[in-house]
Write an enzyme that holds these catalytic residues in place. Structure first.
Site, PDB file in Angstrom:
ATOM      1  N   PHE A   1      49.933  45.380  48.301  1.00 46.50           N
ATOM      2  CA  PHE A   1      49.242  46.552  48.050  1.00 46.50           C
ATOM      3  C   PHE A   1      49.972  47.540  46.930  1.00 46.50           C
ATOM      4  O   PHE A   1      49.131  48.904  46.602  1.00 46.50           O
ATOM      5  CB  PHE A   1      48.445  47.057  48.899  1.00 46.50           C
ATOM      6  CG  PHE A   1      46.441  46.422  49.397  1.00 46.50           C
ATOM      7  CD1 PHE A   1      45.640  45.967  48.742  1.00 46.50           C
ATOM      8  CD2 PHE A   1      47.028  45.616  50.687  1.00 46.50           C
ATOM      9  CE1 PHE A   1      45.259  45.281  49.100  1.00 46.50           C
ATOM     10  CE2 PHE A   1      46.180  44.906  50.978  1.00 46.50           C
ATOM     11  CZ  PHE A   1      45.532  44.389  50.239  1.00 46.50           C
TER      12      PHE A   1
ATOM     13  N   ASN B   1      41.514  45.594  44.023  1.00 41.57           N
ATOM     14  CA  ASN B   1      41.372  45.983  43.293  1.00 41.57           C
ATOM     15  C   ASN B   1      40.096  45.859  41.884  1.00 41.57           C
ATOM     16  O   ASN B   1      40.246  46.950  41.211  1.00 41.57           O
ATOM     17  CB  ASN B   1      42.209  45.187  42.474  1.00 41.57           C
ATOM     18  CG  ASN B   1      44.158  45.213  42.559  1.00 41.57           C
ATOM     19  OD1 ASN B   1      44.266  46.304  42.852  1.00 41.57           O
ATOM     20  ND2 ASN B   1      44.581  44.877  42.276  1.00 41.57           N
TER      21      ASN B   1
ATOM     22  N   GLY C   1      45.212  50.361  32.577  1.00 39.80           N
ATOM     23  CA  GLY C   1      46.625  49.275  32.148  1.00 39.80           C
ATOM     24  C   GLY C   1      46.891  48.704  33.742  1.00 39.80           C
ATOM     25  O   GLY C   1      46.037  49.745  34.889  1.00 39.80           O
TER      26      GLY C   1
ATOM     27  N   CYS D   1      47.793  44.514  37.419  1.00 36.02           N
ATOM     28  CA  CYS D   1      46.287  43.984  38.076  1.00 36.02           C
ATOM     29  C   CYS D   1      45.351  43.995  37.788  1.00 36.02           C
ATOM     30  O   CYS D   1      44.474  42.946  38.231  1.00 36.02           O
ATOM     31  CB  CYS D   1      46.817  44.394  39.291  1.00 36.02           C
ATOM     32  SG  CYS D   1      48.083  43.903  40.368  1.00 36.02           S
TER      33      CYS D   1
ATOM     34  N   GLN E   1      43.009  44.599  35.415  1.00 34.64           N
ATOM     35  CA  GLN E   1      42.144  43.535  34.661  1.00 34.64           C
ATOM     36  C   GLN E   1      41.939  42.150  35.212  1.00 34.64           C
ATOM     37  O   GLN E   1      41.282  41.795  35.529  1.00 34.64           O
ATOM     38  CB  GLN E   1      42.657  43.813  32.792  1.00 34.64           C
ATOM     39  CG  GLN E   1      41.940  43.275  32.295  1.00 34.64           C
ATOM     40  CD  GLN E   1      42.275  43.088  30.731  1.00 34.64           C
ATOM     41  OE1 GLN E   1      42.476  44.337  30.202  1.00 34.64           O
ATOM     42  NE2 GLN E   1      42.397  42.090  29.920  1.00 34.64           N
TER      43      GLN E   1
ATOM     44  N   PHE F   1      51.902  51.591  31.241  1.00 39.72           N
ATOM     45  CA  PHE F   1      50.814  51.765  31.297  1.00 39.72           C
ATOM     46  C   PHE F   1      51.083  53.257  32.338  1.00 39.72           C
ATOM     47  O   PHE F   1      48.751  52.880  32.950  1.00 39.72           O
ATOM     48  CB  PHE F   1      50.731  50.404  32.208  1.00 39.72           C
ATOM     49  CG  PHE F   1      50.503  50.161  33.209  1.00 39.72           C
ATOM     50  CD1 PHE F   1      51.757  50.122  34.263  1.00 39.72           C
ATOM     51  CD2 PHE F   1      50.099  50.355  34.715  1.00 39.72           C
ATOM     52  CE1 PHE F   1      51.889  49.228  35.029  1.00 39.72           C
ATOM     53  CE2 PHE F   1      49.860  50.559  36.120  1.00 39.72           C
ATOM     54  CZ  PHE F   1      51.343  50.105  36.316  1.00 39.72           C
TER      55      PHE F   1
END
Ligand code: UDX
Ligand code: ADP
Length: 471
Positions: A166, A228, A277, A280, A282, A342
């Protein structure tokens, strides 16, 4: 193997997840030998660099590696030896979204996981606990188990665990030192539980046991996707509200602050932005969409897909605002894009909103100057070439310049776009930037980090995501 007796760990994959995670395990567990292996020679060479010029930028990582490399932490390309010597193996290879074939654009490409698993089966000559660390769709552990069991030698037993990571990039070391939770999934058999206990004992060297959650294999796999997806959903929700704020004159920071004050909602992950971004969010949501569709749950799939669609809309909306504000054309104009990673404090560019913005600006035939404090130049060219398949790299290079500083990027620019929230962008010498920019000098804050009043006083025309007209 008896529980609690892990003495040699091998991690397959020396990337953003495997590298920091296993380096921290080595630091916190001096009695365990940790070998991180990867097929990528230059990556391993960088991990072994004598001046600690590591292959990934992550605050605090260098100190961790300095603390244990050569003591009980080793980096190697000898994957087979790493596998053979270990009693516990983390599989931490890449799981990108499939680019072709069934599920293209949605499903995870499990080729790397499968190859690594097959390698374990082929070379292991003693029993192993195999831990799935990469983010994977539900039931991947089951496939790994089938591969391992169908290929195992007489005295080799494989127990599979799911132990999703995580950590967030940029804060990875703090996240690993003090995780909110460690999640371990196992089969609910005596052997599965014993393997789970063995891994629990590794983490218990520095994580209190009440933060180590043990669940079934599939719950563990799904929890990672769910966590997520729910984090990304908060960002898309706040970004959707930012569009309403812009249309009505409300301020998204004030709205998010007010909403986040409700202890049931909480203040974190409510920062409007030009779009999320990273490797993970998307990917995991698209995995969830694919899973839902495979389970014949089209409404569930549509619900999660909208989180990604809102993110695409937010990026598109921002590019359009730039074009509209610059009198409906940016052809031949100079746009400075500050930030290519990102998010701040990483050199990672996977799914960075900056790439989409620059692609849009290139399509409008603008000239672009980019500055990012961490992203290597060759990564920027690689990402832009991939994002603009119809433009040869030579013509991209005619329109794009990579600059050594923010000030350089802004020189003679018509507009400046903040795409990443690097701290140094708050501390720019704005007077100097203004003097050197073309007038009117436009600023677009895609990260809500600038002091708008100060910039307006200097003379900038400022546009901020989630705020009504603040020119
Ligand atoms: C994420 C999860 O946070 C982490 O738990 C998981 O293991 C991997 O995926 P990461 O992608 O590294 O981590 O970074 P994160 O801090 O979650 O940021 C993801 C994206 O969301 C970034 O582009 C960031 O700028 C954006 N973001 C984050 C926002 O736009 N607003 C916010 O409030 C928070
Ligand atoms: P993540 O962000 O999930 O860590 P990365 O792409 O940064 O993903 O890292 C994954 C690493 O796994 C890469 O360095 C890649 O070379 C490595 N890798 C992929 N497949 C294998 C394999 N079969 N054996 C060893 N290393 C592998």
């Amino acid at each position: 193997m008896a529980p609690g007796k892990v003495s040699k760990i091998c991690c397959i994959g020396a990337g953003y997840v495997g590298g920091p995670t296993c380096a921290v395990i080595a630091l916190k567990c001096p009695h365990i030998t940790v070998t991180i292996v990867d097929v990528n020679q230059s990556r391993i060479d960088a991990w072994n660099d004598k001046d600690f010029k590591l292959p990934i930028y992550e605050p605090g990582l260098e100190d961790v590696v300095r603390g244990c490399r050569g003591r009980n932490l080793f980096f190697s390309t000898d994957v087979d030896k790493g596998i053979q010597e270990a009693d516990l193996i983390f599989v931490s290879v890449n799981t990108p979204t499939k680019k072709s074939g069934v599920g293209a654009g949605f499903a995870a490409d499990l080729n790397y996981v499968e190859l690594a698993t097959r390698r374990i089966a082929a070379v292991a000559n003693s029993s192993k606990i195999v831990v799935e660390k990469s983010t994977v769709p539900c039931r991947t552990a089951e496939s790994m188990r089938t591969i391992l069991e169908s290929n195992s030698k007489p005295n080799c037993r494989f127990d599979i665990l799911s132990n999703p990571e995580f950590l967030a990039e940029g804060t990875a070391i703090g996240d690993l030192f003090k995780p909110d939770r460690v999640l371990i999934g196992s089969l609910q058999t005596p052997e599965g539980k014993a393997a789970c206990d063995a891994l629990t004992e590794v983490y218990a060297n520095w994580v209190s046991k009440d933060r180590i959650l043990t669940v079934g294999l599939w719950s563990s796999e799904l929890s990672k996707l769910a966590a997520n997806a729910m984090l990304a959903q908060r960002i898309s929700s706040v970004n959707a509200l930012s569009a309403i704020c812009e249309a009505t004159g409300a301020n998204i920071d004030e709205v998010a602050h007010a909403v986040g004050f409700d202890s049931r909602v909480g203040p974190k992950f409510l920062k409007a932005s030009v779009g999320f971004g990273g490797s993970c969010f998307q990917k995991d949501i698209l995995n969830l969409v694919y899973l839902s569709e495979s389970l014949h749950l089209p409404e569930v799939a549509a619900y999660w897909r909208q989180v990604v669609e809102m993110n695409e809309y937010q990026k598109r909306r921002f590019s359009k605002t730039v074009v509209d504000t610059l009198f409906n054309t940016i052809t031949g104009k100079h746009i400075a894009v500050l930030g290519f990673a990102f998010k701040a404090d990483t050199g990672d560019t996977r799914e960075s909103a900056s790439i989409t913005l620059i692609r849009d600006f290139l399509n409008e035939r603008a000239n672009i100057k980019i500055y990012d404090p961490q992203v290597p130049h060759e990564q920027i060219w690689f990402d832009l070439a991939e994002a603009c398949p119809n433009l040869p790299l030579e013509s991209i290079k005619k329109s794009v310049t990579i600059c050594p500083s923010a000030l350089d990027a802004c020189n003679q620019a018509d507009a400046l776009v903040i795409a990443t929230e690097w701290k140094e962008f708050k501390e720019i010498d704005w007077e100097a930037v203004y003097t050197n920019m073309n007038k009117p000098a436009f600023v677009f804050d895609g990260r809500l980090i600038l002091d708008v009043e100060k910039l307006k006083k200097i003379g900038f025309k400022v546009t901020v995501i989630g705020r009504g007209n603040v020119m």
